[in-house]
Design a protein around this motif. Structure first.
Motif, mmCIF file in Angstrom:
data_model
loop_
_atom_site.group_PDB
_atom_site.id
_atom_site.type_symbol
_atom_site.label_atom_id
_atom_site.label_comp_id
_atom_site.label_asym_id
_atom_site.label_seq_id
_atom_site.Cartn_x
_atom_site.Cartn_y
_atom_site.Cartn_z
ATOM 1 N N LYS A 9 -1.375 10.514 5.351
ATOM 2 C CA LYS A 9 -0.881 9.724 6.497
ATOM 3 C C LYS A 9 -1.898 8.673 6.900
ATOM 4 O O LYS A 9 -3.077 8.959 7.046
ATOM 5 C CB LYS A 9 -0.596 10.697 7.664
ATOM 6 N N TRP A 11 -2.933 5.585 9.797
ATOM 7 C CA TRP A 11 -2.765 5.227 11.203
ATOM 8 C C TRP A 11 -2.610 6.440 12.102
ATOM 9 O O TRP A 11 -1.590 6.579 12.788
ATOM 10 C CB TRP A 11 -1.553 4.285 11.388
ATOM 11 N N SER A 13 -4.051 7.547 15.236
ATOM 12 C CA SER A 13 -4.926 7.064 16.310
ATOM 13 C C SER A 13 -5.639 8.222 16.975
ATOM 14 O O SER A 13 -5.035 9.263 17.225
ATOM 15 C CB SER A 13 -4.119 6.290 17.356
ATOM 16 N N HIS A 69 -8.269 4.544 14.009
ATOM 17 C CA HIS A 69 -6.933 4.834 13.463
ATOM 18 C C HIS A 69 -7.184 5.243 12.015
ATOM 19 O O HIS A 69 -7.505 4.400 11.180
ATOM 20 C CB HIS A 69 -6.031 3.599 13.500
ATOM 21 N N LEU A 223 4.606 -3.168 16.386
ATOM 22 C CA LEU A 223 4.845 -2.276 15.237
ATOM 23 C C LEU A 223 4.782 -0.805 15.662
ATOM 24 O O LEU A 223 5.668 -0.020 15.337
ATOM 25 C CB LEU A 223 3.773 -2.510 14.158
ATOM 26 N N ASP A 225 4.910 2.737 17.431
ATOM 27 C CA ASP A 225 6.025 3.357 18.168
ATOM 28 C C ASP A 225 7.339 2.634 17.887
ATOM 29 O O ASP A 225 8.207 2.526 18.752
ATOM 30 C CB ASP A 225 5.746 3.419 19.676
ATOM 31 N N GLY A 226 7.475 2.132 16.686
ATOM 32 C CA GLY A 226 8.716 1.488 16.251
ATOM 33 C C GLY A 226 8.648 -0.022 16.301
ATOM 34 O O GLY A 226 8.326 -0.578 17.358
ATOM 35 N N PRO A 227 8.928 -0.699 15.160
ATOM 36 C CA PRO A 227 8.920 -2.165 15.143
ATOM 37 C C PRO A 227 10.022 -2.749 16.020
ATOM 38 O O PRO A 227 11.045 -2.098 16.266
ATOM 39 C CB PRO A 227 9.171 -2.513 13.670
ATOM 40 N N GLU A 229 12.339 -4.761 15.438
ATOM 41 C CA GLU A 229 13.678 -4.810 14.826
ATOM 42 C C GLU A 229 14.429 -3.502 15.025
ATOM 43 O O GLU A 229 15.651 -3.502 15.245
ATOM 44 C CB GLU A 229 13.579 -5.089 13.320
ATOM 45 N N VAL A 230 13.695 -2.392 14.935
ATOM 46 C CA VAL A 230 14.339 -1.074 15.054
ATOM 47 C C VAL A 230 14.853 -0.891 16.489
ATOM 48 O O VAL A 230 15.958 -0.388 16.713
ATOM 49 C CB VAL A 230 13.344 0.036 14.636
#
Ligand SMILES: Cc1cc2nc3c(=O)[nH]c(=O)nc-3n(C[C@H](O)[C@H](O)[C@H](O)COP(=O)(O)OP(=O)(O)OC[C@H]3O[C@@H](n4cnc5c(N)ncnc54)[C@H](O)[C@@H]3O)c2cc1C
Length: 244
Positions: A9, A11, A13, A69, A223, A225-227, A229-230
């Motif tokens: 994995k 990133w 943090s 991170h 980006l 916690d979700g980009p 676009e999502v």
């Protein structure tokens, strides 16, 4: 009974902080189960054999020490089943419960950063003279100052509305607002920071002022916690569902 974890994995943090003693790992425990019951979460002590912290990643060159991170490898990491959180197959449920408050928290901080950037921008423009007059007297800068104030206050009001809904009707019923604010606040802050950097000229991209560091940190919020676009996709789905 134990669980054995294998995975890789990026990133993660906080993993670089010496105070970090446990990881919460989310993984698939039953790929055949219904979509939202396939994942589980488990507490993994950081010193469990098989865990290798490969490196801290950088964000536009910043190492974000000490928390960092990190990229982490899990190789045959054995953890007692008693470390499972809530129960097998309930990882998605935990993530959903945590993400709403986590996202609005990002937005509150982003709005604070935007306020600071606007203040720095105003002070700089009002103190600096170019071609015989204060830069703050130039129409283009008045436009940008006004636009920054409009956008910050818009984002703040939507954040307050979202927080009020989370308090009164719960995170589930505030999901459209949580998604909206997660798109709006970082984008507003990004634009205000960009104008503030422009106002400072070359000084704005140096580390002598906080703007460059704040820009790098805020950019990740589009980006993490979700980009964007999502979230926009989720908002559009909810909107369309009203007329289906
Ligand atoms: C500074 C930082 C800290 C982080 N900390 C953590 C952490 O502590 N724990 C953790 O688990 N994760 C962490 N992350 C990871 C972060 O949650 C993911 O990077 C993020 O969810 C996006 O996933 P991804 O990078 O795999 O991008 P991808 O899923 O590969 O998406 C790449 C791009 O594709 C586009 N895209 C993706 N899906 C869609 C879609 N449905 N519709 C249209 N376009 C789409 C978007 O433009 C998106 O930016 C961190 C990331 C950063 C940058």
């Amino acid at each position: 009974m134990d669980y054995v974890i294998n995975g890789h994995k990026w990133w993660i943090s906080g993993a670089g902080d010496p105070r970090c003693k446990v990881f919460i790992v989310m993984g698939k425990t039953d790929p055949a189960a219904p979509r939202h019951a396939q994942q589980s979460m488990i507490v993994v002590p950081a010193d469990t054999p098989g865990i290798t912290i490969k490196r801290p990643l950088t964000v536009f060159g910043y190492d974000d020490a000490p928390h960092g991170h990190c990229e982490i490898l899990f190789e045959n990491v054995r953890v007692p089943a008693a470390n499972l959180m809530l129960g097998e197959g309930r990882g998605f449920e935990i993530a959903q419960g945590r993400l709403g408050p986590g996202r609005i928290h990002h937005c509150m901080r982003a709005i604070g950063v935007a306020e600071r950037a606007l203040e720095l921008m105003c002070r700089r423009l009002d103190s600096r003279v170019a071609f015989g007059r204060k830069i703050s007297e130039q129409g283009v800068w008045r436009e940008r100052i006004a636009e920054s104030r409009i956008r910050i206050d818009t984002a703040r009001l939507l954040t307050l509305k979202t927080a009020a809904l989370m308090d009164t009707v719960g995170n589930k019923h505030a999901k459209a607002e949580i998604a909206m604010i997660k798109v709006l606040a970082p984008n507003v802050t990004q634009q205000v920071l960009d104008w503030a950097i422009q106002a400072y000229g070359a000084a704005g991209v140096s580390d002598d002022f906080p703007l460059a560091n704040q820009w790098a940190g805020n950019r990740t919020l589009r980006l993490a916690d979700g980009p964007d676009e999502v979230h926009r996709n989720a908002i559009a789905k909810l909107e369309l569902a009203r007329y289906a």
